[in-house]
Enzyme design. Structure first.
Site, PDB file in Angstrom:
ATOM      1  N   GLU A  45       0.861  -1.178   0.000  1.00  0.00           N
ATOM      2  CA  GLU A  45       0.000   0.000   0.000  1.00  0.00           C
ATOM      3  C   GLU A  45       0.901   1.232   0.000  1.00  0.00           C
ATOM      4  O   GLU A  45       1.778   1.354   0.866  1.00  0.00           O
ATOM      5  CB  GLU A  45      -0.913   0.010   1.223  1.00  0.00           C
ATOM      6  CG  GLU A  45      -1.895   1.160   1.239  1.00  0.00           C
ATOM      7  CD  GLU A  45      -2.811   1.151   2.454  1.00  0.00           C
ATOM      8  OE1 GLU A  45      -3.618   2.090   2.583  1.00  0.00           O
ATOM      9  OE2 GLU A  45      -2.702   0.223   3.273  1.00  0.00           O
ATOM     10  N   ARG A 276       5.421 -13.060   9.743  1.00  0.00           N
ATOM     11  CA  ARG A 276       6.014 -11.767   9.450  1.00  0.00           C
ATOM     12  C   ARG A 276       7.355 -11.641  10.170  1.00  0.00           C
ATOM     13  O   ARG A 276       7.671 -12.401  11.086  1.00  0.00           O
ATOM     14  CB  ARG A 276       5.092 -10.626   9.882  1.00  0.00           C
ATOM     15  CG  ARG A 276       4.823 -10.572  11.367  1.00  0.00           C
ATOM     16  CD  ARG A 276       3.947  -9.393  11.728  1.00  0.00           C
ATOM     17  NE  ARG A 276       4.658  -8.138  11.502  1.00  0.00           N
ATOM     18  CZ  ARG A 276       4.070  -6.945  11.554  1.00  0.00           C
ATOM     19  NH1 ARG A 276       2.767  -6.843  11.774  1.00  0.00           N
ATOM     20  NH2 ARG A 276       4.765  -5.843  11.370  1.00  0.00           N
ATOM     21  N   LYS A 286       3.676   1.631  10.498  1.00  0.00           N
ATOM     22  CA  LYS A 286       3.762   2.851   9.694  1.00  0.00           C
ATOM     23  C   LYS A 286       3.160   4.045  10.430  1.00  0.00           C
ATOM     24  O   LYS A 286       3.676   5.169  10.342  1.00  0.00           O
ATOM     25  CB  LYS A 286       3.052   2.645   8.356  1.00  0.00           C
ATOM     26  CG  LYS A 286       3.810   1.791   7.360  1.00  0.00           C
ATOM     27  CD  LYS A 286       3.063   1.757   6.040  1.00  0.00           C
ATOM     28  CE  LYS A 286       3.734   0.847   5.036  1.00  0.00           C
ATOM     29  NZ  LYS A 286       2.977   0.771   3.767  1.00  0.00           N
TER      30      LYS A 286
END
Length: 571
Positions: A45, A276, A286
């Site tokens: 994204e 992850r 973020k």
């Protein structure tokens, strides 16, 4: 000296890849005819810069495409740009640069979810026509109330049984901009009593009246991630949708959407989850990284203290080191936390073999060799790399006055201090043995100069019978290059800084700027991102933005030895 320019990808470095459960699945599918080709995708994204966690996904997706080249292996670069509120072209460009810098190439042109908005809209209309989607007037709070909990089922929206005709009409009016943000949404009609909350009639389209960086003002309704990803994968012919474990609960919805629309081709994507990458002493949210920028804790996304790929690049990390680190971490389904020392070991191992040596004095102390001829300058040969003769030698000017590190002298030295002290001898690296004879102080009692004598017969050798344990680095005062050195360290002191009070865990010494450093003159014409080992100090690189010919700026990449494997808690 060896160059590493701004556009270098270190692509000559190879990373030996190990097998993992995903490759085993792919091997079985190819052997059994489930798939005849391997197509992956990397779908970030564009709402921020990529971080070290993304590097694992990049290496996995692009690495698999490379490994299965004989099976048509390819990896698409696709931006998940369905939220215009947070996305920008700046992030799109930065992400592409990061992937290129890591040494990977995507298949064909860059793709984006926004490029499929027309097709996605058609799929949504198809679901409405099949009675599989409906327009809902519940707001966010009401929707959460109706959704239920992990232990109790949800309840149906009052709008769940709208007619197909009414839903089509309302959805068309949503697209036409007749309703405000959040006033209506389009929801998949699945099962409000499902034990998987993700399947309780999730929203697949919402109203968001704002311009999109790719499509402008064409749309005021935007599809949700779970609706977009699986269909974008199908449109592109992706065979393996690789994502992290937090999307495991989303997989039934991924499959439900594919089961209930007319797929655009013969390929049915398969979602596979992997763990992850979590690093201790590191924050990768973020939202929280953006706050560090907004609060001016760091300069920007590419500040060398940030865990972003751009930040690591500016700090001096190499693509090959990051790729090797990701390979060393491995691919599993088990979540865990990786020691940040594993990352620093990867770059240290890389630079130990590849970085040319140089000398730089960070906190200069003048040393005058009283018996060295005034005005004389010698050119001393020093190896560019002690283990690699093919890297050649560099020439160091030597004169009567030199600089050494303040820390390399102690007036009242303990017995095991093997550097310089009154009456003691040390060797100036690749030069002579000297002895300290006199200490000069200013009126405040600060040491400002050392007076020493040298033994002219000791260049490159230790005379028989003389034991000199200490070796210190130096720079000729007359020829020294003025430079700035930025000593970067971990940004957080807490092993797990990803808490609500993460700003309380900041390391006040994450950046120490030294403006009066002295470097050997060979560093006068370094290129952006050129990397070195400053002897006895660590690995450094030329800052890609702030360094100039008049005043070079060097960033510390990593110390010579690991200082973060076992951190003592402060305070």
């Amino acid at each position: 000296m060896t160059n590493t320019t701004e556009n270098s990808t270190d692509s000559s470095s190879t990373t030996e890849r190990r097998s993992n459960f995903i490759r085993n699945i792919i091997d079985d599918d190819l052997a059994n005819g489930v798939n005849s080709e391997v197509v992956t995708r990397f779908p970030p994204e564009p709402n921020g810069f990529l971080h070290i966690g993304h590097a694992k996904s990049i290496c996995l997706n692009f690495g698999i495409a490379e490994d299965y080249a004989n099976a048509g292996g390819r990896c698409n670069m696709r931006f998940d740009d369905t939220n215009p509120a947070k996305e920008s072209s700046e992030f799109v460009s930065a992400i592409q640069n990061d992937v290129k810098w890591l040494g990977f190439k995507w298949s064909g042109e860059v793709k984006s979810s926004s490029g499929y908005f027309d097709q996605l809209h058609e799929f949504a209309v198809e679901l409405i026509n099949k009675g599989k989607a409906y327009v809902c007037s519940l707001d966010g709070d009401q929707m959460r109330e109706y959704r239920g909990t992990l232990t109790s089922p949800g309840k149906n929206s009052p709008d769940r049984e709208r007619s197909i005709e009414e839903n089509l009409d309302l959805f068309a009016r949503m697209r036409a901009g007749e309703f405000g943000d959040g006033e209506l949404s389009l929801r998949a009609k699945i099962d409000m009593s499902s034990p998987n909350i993700k399947m309780r009639d999730p929203v697949i389209y919402r109203i968001r009246k704002m311009s999109h960086h790719e499509t402008g003002d064409k749309w005021c309704i935007y599809p949700m991630y779970d609706f977009t990803q699986c269909l974008s994968d199908a449109i592109e012919g992706v065979t393996y949708s690789l994502c992290t474990m937090e999307f495991e609960d989303n997989r039934p919805l991924y499959d439900w959407v594919l089961d209930n629309v007319t797929l655009p081709g013969p390929t049915r994507p398969r979602q596979i989850e992997f763990a992850r990458l979590n690093l201790n002493y590191t924050l990768t949210s973020k939202r929280k990284l953006k706050r560090l920028i907004d609060d001016q804790v760091v300069d920007n996304w590419d500040d060398p203290r940030m865990p972003t790929i751009s930040g690591l690049r500016r700090r001096g990390y190499t693509p090959s080191a990051i790729r090797q680190f990701c390979e060393n971490v491995g691919v599993t389904k088990a979540d865990g936390v990786v020691d940040v020392a594993m990352l620093t070991h990867a770059i240290r191992a890389d630079l130990e073999e590849t970085a040319p040596r140089a000398m730089c004095v960070l906190r200069p102390l003048k040393l005058v060799i009283t018996n060295y001829p005034e005005g004389q300058v010698e050119e001393l040969a020093s190896p560019t790399h002690p283990a690699h003769e093919h890297m050649g030698v560099r020439t160091l000017p030597f004169s009567r006055e030199v600089y050494i590190e303040q820390d390399d002298f102690m007036e009242d030295a303990p017995k095991k201090f093997f550097r310089l002290a009154p009456g003691k001898e040390v060797r100036l690296r690749n030069a002579y043995i000297i002895r300290c004879d006199e200490v000069i102080k200013d009126d405040a009692g600060n040491i400002v100069e050392l007076r020493c004598t040298y033994d002219a017969d000791t260049l490159g050798k230790n005379p028989e019978g003389r034991k000199v344990k200490g070796v210190v680095h130096w720079v000729s005062a007359e020829h020294a290059l003025d430079c700035e050195v930025r000593l970067y360290d971990q940004l957080f002191l807490a092993e797990n800084p990803d808490t609500e009070d993460y700003m309380q865990h900041l390391n006040p010494e994450s950046l120490v700027v030294l403006n009066n450093c002295k470097a050997e003159p060979s560093l006068a014409h370094t290129l952006p991102e050129q990397r070195f080992q400053f002897e006895r100090l660590g690995y450094f690189c030329t800052d890609r933005y702030d360094s100039t010919a008049e005043k070079p700026v060097f960033n510390r990449t990593v110390a010579l030895r690991d200082t973060w494997a076992k951190i003592q808690k402060k305070g």
